[in-house]
Design a protein around this motif. Sequence first.
Motif, PDB file in Angstrom:
ATOM      1  N   ARG A 160       2.750   4.455   7.553  1.00 53.38           N
ATOM      2  CA  ARG A 160       1.513   3.796   7.082  1.00 53.38           C
ATOM      3  C   ARG A 160       0.424   4.801   6.714  1.00 53.38           C
ATOM      4  O   ARG A 160      -0.644   4.432   6.243  1.00 53.38           O
ATOM      5  CB  ARG A 160       0.961   2.845   8.158  1.00 53.38           C
ATOM      6  N   HIS A 161       0.665   6.077   6.953  1.00 53.08           N
ATOM      7  CA  HIS A 161      -0.378   7.077   6.692  1.00 53.08           C
ATOM      8  C   HIS A 161      -0.532   7.374   5.209  1.00 53.08           C
ATOM      9  O   HIS A 161      -1.517   7.959   4.794  1.00 53.08           O
ATOM     10  CB  HIS A 161      -0.080   8.388   7.438  1.00 53.08           C
ATOM     11  N   THR A 162       0.488   7.016   4.422  1.00 49.18           N
ATOM     12  CA  THR A 162       0.421   7.278   2.983  1.00 49.18           C
ATOM     13  C   THR A 162       0.061   6.004   2.239  1.00 49.18           C
ATOM     14  O   THR A 162       0.716   4.978   2.392  1.00 49.18           O
ATOM     15  CB  THR A 162       1.790   7.777   2.470  1.00 49.18           C
ATOM     16  N   SER A 163      -0.991   6.103   1.424  1.00 48.49           N
ATOM     17  CA  SER A 163      -1.328   5.022   0.504  1.00 48.49           C
ATOM     18  C   SER A 163      -1.084   5.536  -0.900  1.00 48.49           C
ATOM     19  O   SER A 163      -1.626   6.580  -1.278  1.00 48.49           O
ATOM     20  CB  SER A 163      -2.797   4.626   0.656  1.00 48.49           C
ATOM     21  N   THR A 179       0.829  -1.213   0.000  1.00 49.21           N
ATOM     22  CA  THR A 179       0.000   0.000   0.000  1.00 49.21           C
ATOM     23  C   THR A 179       0.858   1.255   0.000  1.00 49.21           C
ATOM     24  O   THR A 179       0.536   2.251  -0.643  1.00 49.21           O
ATOM     25  CB  THR A 179      -0.832   0.047   1.315  1.00 49.21           C
ATOM     26  N   HIS A 180       1.934   1.174   0.780  1.00 48.76           N
ATOM     27  CA  HIS A 180       2.714   2.368   1.076  1.00 48.76           C
ATOM     28  C   HIS A 180       3.867   2.584   0.092  1.00 48.76           C
ATOM     29  O   HIS A 180       4.542   3.602   0.162  1.00 48.76           O
ATOM     30  CB  HIS A 180       3.245   2.278   2.514  1.00 48.76           C
ATOM     31  N   THR A 181       4.090   1.607  -0.796  1.00 46.71           N
ATOM     32  CA  THR A 181       5.305   1.668  -1.629  1.00 46.71           C
ATOM     33  C   THR A 181       5.101   1.367  -3.112  1.00 46.71           C
ATOM     34  O   THR A 181       5.942   1.770  -3.921  1.00 46.71           O
ATOM     35  CB  THR A 181       6.347   0.638  -1.143  1.00 46.71           C
TER      36      THR A 181
END
Length: 152
Positions: A117-120, A85-87
Amino acid sequence: MAQSKENSNVLVIHGPNLNMLGKREPEIYGKTTLDEINASLEKLGKRLGLTVEAFQSNHEGAIVDKIQDAAVTQKGLIINPAAYTHTSIAIRDALLLLDIPVIELHISNIYKREPFRHTSVISDVATAQIAGFGVQGYRMALEALARMIQNR
Ligand code: DQA
């Protein structure tokens, strides 16, 4: 809810380490196993007029391949990309190939956890996001997907 006689095919993609659900950080992800989640979705899908296929992989490329296939075979997608999700720009780019509703799903509330984890990288290409409802979120996502497919 199902109005047409033929079931719609929908795909649920589970990303890396989700095969360990039940054992993995149960205080965050709960004690339900992936098999139990998939069985529950299959059953709910029947009620909603959906044939649910579940796929889990720990490998980014395998997830990309599956998303590419979904473009021709599926009417909707629920994806928990887990750590990708984050990468993963590769998963994001693959999702851009789809012209079907896509629900991004997280068991935990990623916005209440570590900053990374706040960035998707996929939330702006998904139709909607569900996060923080525990494994119950999968059933919520399937019900929402059934409505989205019906309203298309
Ligand atoms: C997760 C959240 C991610 O940050 C994490 O890497 C996961 C699971 C969730 O379902 O809450 O593996 O996607």
